[in-house]
Scaffold this motif. Structure first.
Motif, PDB file in Angstrom:
ATOM      1  N   UNK A   5      10.867  -1.130  15.776  1.00  0.00           N
ATOM      2  CA  UNK A   5      11.607  -0.960  14.519  1.00  0.00           C
ATOM      3  C   UNK A   5      11.422  -2.155  13.606  1.00  0.00           C
ATOM      4  N   UNK A   6      11.275  -3.326  14.170  1.00  0.00           N
ATOM      5  CA  UNK A   6      11.000  -4.509  13.342  1.00  0.00           C
ATOM      6  C   UNK A   6       9.665  -4.357  12.617  1.00  0.00           C
ATOM      7  N   UNK A   7       8.659  -3.794  13.290  1.00  0.00           N
ATOM      8  CA  UNK A   7       7.355  -3.553  12.657  1.00  0.00           C
ATOM      9  C   UNK A   7       7.489  -2.527  11.537  1.00  0.00           C
ATOM     10  N   UNK A   8       8.295  -1.487  11.754  1.00  0.00           N
ATOM     11  CA  UNK A   8       8.542  -0.479  10.715  1.00  0.00           C
ATOM     12  C   UNK A   8       9.217  -1.124   9.508  1.00  0.00           C
ATOM     13  N   UNK A   9      10.222  -1.951   9.748  1.00  0.00           N
ATOM     14  CA  UNK A   9      10.916  -2.627   8.649  1.00  0.00           C
ATOM     15  C   UNK A   9       9.992  -3.598   7.921  1.00  0.00           C
ATOM     16  N   UNK A  10       9.136  -4.288   8.663  1.00  0.00           N
ATOM     17  CA  UNK A  10       8.187  -5.205   8.026  1.00  0.00           C
ATOM     18  C   UNK A  10       7.248  -4.432   7.102  1.00  0.00           C
ATOM     19  N   UNK A  11       6.803  -3.258   7.547  1.00  0.00           N
ATOM     20  CA  UNK A  11       5.970  -2.401   6.707  1.00  0.00           C
ATOM     21  C   UNK A  11       6.734  -2.015   5.442  1.00  0.00           C
ATOM     22  N   UNK A  12       7.972  -1.607   5.596  1.00  0.00           N
ATOM     23  CA  UNK A  12       8.789  -1.164   4.461  1.00  0.00           C
ATOM     24  C   UNK A  12       9.043  -2.298   3.473  1.00  0.00           C
ATOM     25  N   UNK A  13       9.305  -3.487   3.982  1.00  0.00           N
ATOM     26  CA  UNK A  13       9.639  -4.618   3.113  1.00  0.00           C
ATOM     27  C   UNK A  13       8.419  -5.270   2.483  1.00  0.00           C
ATOM     28  N   UNK A  14       7.264  -5.167   3.133  1.00  0.00           N
ATOM     29  CA  UNK A  14       6.070  -5.865   2.651  1.00  0.00           C
ATOM     30  C   UNK A  14       5.407  -5.177   1.478  1.00  0.00           C
ATOM     31  N   UNK A  15       5.838  -4.005   1.205  1.00  0.00           N
ATOM     32  CA  UNK A  15       5.220  -3.299   0.091  1.00  0.00           C
ATOM     33  C   UNK A  15       4.307  -2.220   0.603  1.00  0.00           C
ATOM     34  N   UNK A  16       4.574  -1.036   0.164  1.00  0.00           N
ATOM     35  CA  UNK A  16       3.786   0.110   0.549  1.00  0.00           C
ATOM     36  C   UNK A  16       2.862   0.454  -0.603  1.00  0.00           C
ATOM     37  N   UNK A  17       1.943   1.369  -0.401  1.00  0.00           N
ATOM     38  CA  UNK A  17       1.047   1.747  -1.489  1.00  0.00           C
ATOM     39  C   UNK A  17       1.835   2.172  -2.730  1.00  0.00           C
ATOM     40  N   UNK A  18       1.288   1.865  -3.892  1.00  0.00           N
ATOM     41  CA  UNK A  18       1.966   2.215  -5.142  1.00  0.00           C
ATOM     42  C   UNK A  18       2.068   3.715  -5.305  1.00  0.00           C
ATOM     43  N   UNK A  19       3.196   4.132  -5.843  1.00  0.00           N
ATOM     44  CA  UNK A  19       3.395   5.544  -6.113  1.00  0.00           C
ATOM     45  C   UNK A  19       4.014   5.691  -7.491  1.00  0.00           C
ATOM     46  N   UNK A  20       3.844   6.869  -8.089  1.00  0.00           N
ATOM     47  CA  UNK A  20       4.394   7.107  -9.418  1.00  0.00           C
ATOM     48  C   UNK A  20       5.915   7.078  -9.377  1.00  0.00           C
TER      49      UNK A  20
END
Length: 154
Positions: A5-20
């Motif tokens: 879950x820490x890896x999932x949160x790191x993904x979420x906080x680090x910035x995901x691909x840009x979306x409209x």
């Protein structure tokens, strides 16, 4: 909360691909949620729920097996999530089959681990004799397709 879950949160906080339309994150003690809203009127939302034991993707009736903690290591999870979310935004297609205007079969076509995947979920019991129809949904627009092509060529 474990490393998964820490890896999932790191993904979420680090910035995901840009979306409209921005991707939404919700964090709680029991599970975390990432929601990709429909990016256009013909798009589809995608929801990823992360528990201590796996990440579960769902959308409009379609669901798939999880990224299970026993198979996916936290360091690989972030790269896989990035690839999956990018595919949902740039090239994924959700195909829904109907019988008498009721959905009975969902197929998500997306890119994962460098391959084009066709993942299908369906009902066992439905009206076999009903009038059939198929509808496709995609989050990409002509503009995002051109952008995605440039990204893939690099």
């Amino acid at each position: 909360m474990n490393e998964f879950r820490e890896a999932f949160r790191a993904f979420a906080k680090s910035g995901t691909p840009n979306s409209q339309i921005p991707i939404q994150f919700t964090f709680s003690d029991d599970f975390d949620t990432l929601v990709i809203p429909e990016q256009n009127p013909n798009g589809f939302p995608m929801k990823l729920e992360c528990y201590d034991y796996g990440v579960y993707p769902t959308t409009n009736g379609w669901h798939s097996g999880p990224w299970d903690v026993t198979i996916w290591h936290p360091e690989k999870l972030r790269a896989s999530l990035t690839e999956f979310v990018t595919s949902i935004l740039l090239d994924a297609i959700l195909e829904i089959r109907y019988t008498n205007e009721h959905p009975f079969n969902w197929t998500l076509i997306y890119t994962f681990e460098g391959n084009r995947i066709r993942d299908t979920t369906g009902l066992l019991f439905y009206n076999w004799l009903g009038r059939r129809a198929t509808r496709q949904f995609a989050n990409y627009t002509e503009m995002t397709m051109r952008c995605g092509e440039r990204l893939r060529r690099r």
